[in-house]
Design a protein around this motif. Structure first.
Motif, PDB file in Angstrom:
ATOM      1  N   TYR A   1     -15.294 -80.548  -5.578  1.00 38.68           N
ATOM      2  CA  TYR A   1     -16.611 -81.154  -5.052  1.00 38.68           C
ATOM      3  C   TYR A   1     -17.706 -80.461  -5.730  1.00 38.68           C
ATOM      4  CZ  TYR A   1     -20.387 -81.816  -1.699  1.00 38.68           C
ATOM      5  OH  TYR A   1     -21.449 -82.513  -1.165  1.00 38.68           O
ATOM      6  N   LYS A   2     -17.441 -79.155  -6.215  1.00 35.69           N
ATOM      7  CA  LYS A   2     -18.652 -78.626  -7.061  1.00 35.69           C
ATOM      8  C   LYS A   2     -18.539 -79.195  -8.445  1.00 35.69           C
ATOM      9  CE  LYS A   2     -19.771 -75.903  -3.641  1.00 35.69           C
ATOM     10  NZ  LYS A   2     -21.051 -76.010  -3.119  1.00 35.69           N
ATOM     11  N   VAL A   3     -17.573 -79.485  -8.859  1.00 35.11           N
ATOM     12  CA  VAL A   3     -17.407 -79.980 -10.469  1.00 35.11           C
ATOM     13  C   VAL A   3     -17.918 -81.438 -10.446  1.00 35.11           C
ATOM     14  CG1 VAL A   3     -15.795 -80.950 -12.146  1.00 35.11           C
ATOM     15  CG2 VAL A   3     -15.247 -78.706 -10.974  1.00 35.11           C
ATOM     16  N   ARG A   4     -17.858 -82.081  -9.160  1.00 33.39           N
ATOM     17  CA  ARG A   4     -18.340 -83.369  -9.119  1.00 33.39           C
ATOM     18  C   ARG A   4     -19.777 -83.420  -9.211  1.00 33.39           C
ATOM     19  NH1 ARG A   4     -17.576 -87.375  -4.153  1.00 33.39           N
ATOM     20  NH2 ARG A   4     -18.633 -89.220  -5.064  1.00 33.39           N
ATOM     21  N   ALA A   5     -20.403 -82.360  -8.648  1.00 32.85           N
ATOM     22  CA  ALA A   5     -21.829 -82.142  -8.595  1.00 32.85           C
ATOM     23  C   ALA A   5     -22.376 -81.980 -10.026  1.00 32.85           C
ATOM     24  CB  ALA A   5     -22.089 -80.812  -7.917  1.00 32.85           C
ATOM     25  N   LEU A   6     -21.596 -81.571 -11.132  1.00 34.33           N
ATOM     26  CA  LEU A   6     -22.075 -81.467 -12.454  1.00 34.33           C
ATOM     27  C   LEU A   6     -22.482 -82.859 -12.813  1.00 34.33           C
ATOM     28  CD1 LEU A   6     -19.105 -78.870 -13.845  1.00 34.33           C
ATOM     29  CD2 LEU A   6     -21.817 -78.525 -13.158  1.00 34.33           C
ATOM     30  N   GLU A   7     -21.986 -83.900 -12.251  1.00 37.06           N
ATOM     31  CA  GLU A   7     -22.404 -85.344 -12.906  1.00 37.06           C
ATOM     32  C   GLU A   7     -21.984 -85.465 -14.048  1.00 37.06           C
ATOM     33  OE1 GLU A   7     -26.579 -85.730 -11.758  1.00 37.06           O
ATOM     34  OE2 GLU A   7     -26.017 -85.865  -9.818  1.00 37.06           O
ATOM     35  N   ASP A   8     -20.724 -85.499 -14.427  1.00 38.17           N
ATOM     36  CA  ASP A   8     -20.167 -85.623 -15.830  1.00 38.17           C
ATOM     37  C   ASP A   8     -18.639 -86.151 -15.485  1.00 38.17           C
ATOM     38  OD1 ASP A   8     -18.737 -85.492 -18.204  1.00 38.17           O
ATOM     39  OD2 ASP A   8     -20.031 -84.082 -18.905  1.00 38.17           O
ATOM     40  N   PRO A   9     -18.794 -87.467 -15.632  1.00 41.37           N
ATOM     41  CA  PRO A   9     -17.194 -88.113 -15.170  1.00 41.37           C
ATOM     42  C   PRO A   9     -16.202 -87.500 -15.768  1.00 41.37           C
ATOM     43  CG  PRO A   9     -19.266 -89.772 -15.436  1.00 41.37           C
ATOM     44  CD  PRO A   9     -19.571 -88.433 -15.763  1.00 41.37           C
ATOM     45  N   GLU A  10     -16.433 -87.359 -17.223  1.00 35.62           N
ATOM     46  CA  GLU A  10     -15.305 -86.809 -18.087  1.00 35.62           C
ATOM     47  C   GLU A  10     -14.776 -85.483 -17.386  1.00 35.62           C
ATOM     48  OE1 GLU A  10     -13.859 -86.608 -22.528  1.00 35.62           O
ATOM     49  OE2 GLU A  10     -16.020 -86.398 -22.181  1.00 35.62           O
ATOM     50  N   ILE A  11     -15.670 -84.494 -17.393  1.00 35.49           N
ATOM     51  CA  ILE A  11     -15.342 -83.140 -16.699  1.00 35.49           C
ATOM     52  C   ILE A  11     -14.647 -83.247 -15.418  1.00 35.49           C
ATOM     53  CG2 ILE A  11     -16.081 -80.837 -15.643  1.00 35.49           C
ATOM     54  CD1 ILE A  11     -18.454 -81.136 -17.631  1.00 35.49           C
ATOM     55  N   PHE A  12     -15.242 -84.161 -14.730  1.00 38.98           N
ATOM     56  CA  PHE A  12     -14.438 -84.494 -13.199  1.00 38.98           C
ATOM     57  C   PHE A  12     -12.910 -84.834 -13.496  1.00 38.98           C
ATOM     58  CE2 PHE A  12     -13.451 -86.862  -9.522  1.00 38.98           C
ATOM     59  CZ  PHE A  12     -13.301 -85.742  -8.370  1.00 38.98           C
ATOM     60  N   MET A  13     -12.937 -85.971 -14.097  1.00 40.06           N
ATOM     61  CA  MET A  13     -11.748 -86.793 -14.394  1.00 40.06           C
ATOM     62  C   MET A  13     -10.458 -85.447 -14.991  1.00 40.06           C
ATOM     63  SD  MET A  13     -10.497 -89.695 -16.744  1.00 40.06           S
ATOM     64  CE  MET A  13     -10.871 -88.944 -18.080  1.00 40.06           C
TER      65      MET A  13
END
Length: 110
Positions: A86-98
């Motif tokens: 959830y915190k990673v998603r808050a970085l707003e970088d789809p590649e990082i989240f994926m």
């Protein structure tokens, strides 16, 4: 003009080289792994995820993930993988989240 003796140079140069080499020995993977542990993930999960994420993200992206270590305000056992994602998603970088979510899934089932 600065007048340095040969003796001073022979002591200072190796000492400086030693300091520089010690800085270079900390790998980005090691820093990422430490950041994941500090964010609250278990050392086993952090090691597994860092290995999988290293080659798939840029250094800037890895530093952004590593910066999540500063988000942990509570005890380590309170951070679950889904809360971390959830915190990673808050970085707003789809590649990082994926990449991070795939690494978390693969490490959870292995």
């Amino acid at each position: 003009m600065v007048n340095l003796s040969l003796r001073a140079l022979t002591v200072a140069l190796p000492a400086g080289a030693l300091l520089l080499s010690s800085c270079a020995t900390v790998s980005p993977e090691s820093r990422l792994r430490t950041g994941l542990v500090e964010a609250g993930l278990s050392p086993r999960m952090a090691r597994c995820m860092a290995e999988r994420m290293m080659d798939r993200l840029s250094l800037i992206q890895l530093r952004r993930v590593q910066s999540l270590a500063s988000i942990r305000k509570s005890r380590m056992e309170d951070m679950t993988v889904d809360r971390f994602l959830y915190k990673v998603r808050a970085l707003e970088d789809p590649e990082i989240f994926m990449v991070t979510s795939k690494a978390a899934i693969m490490c959870a089932i292995s």
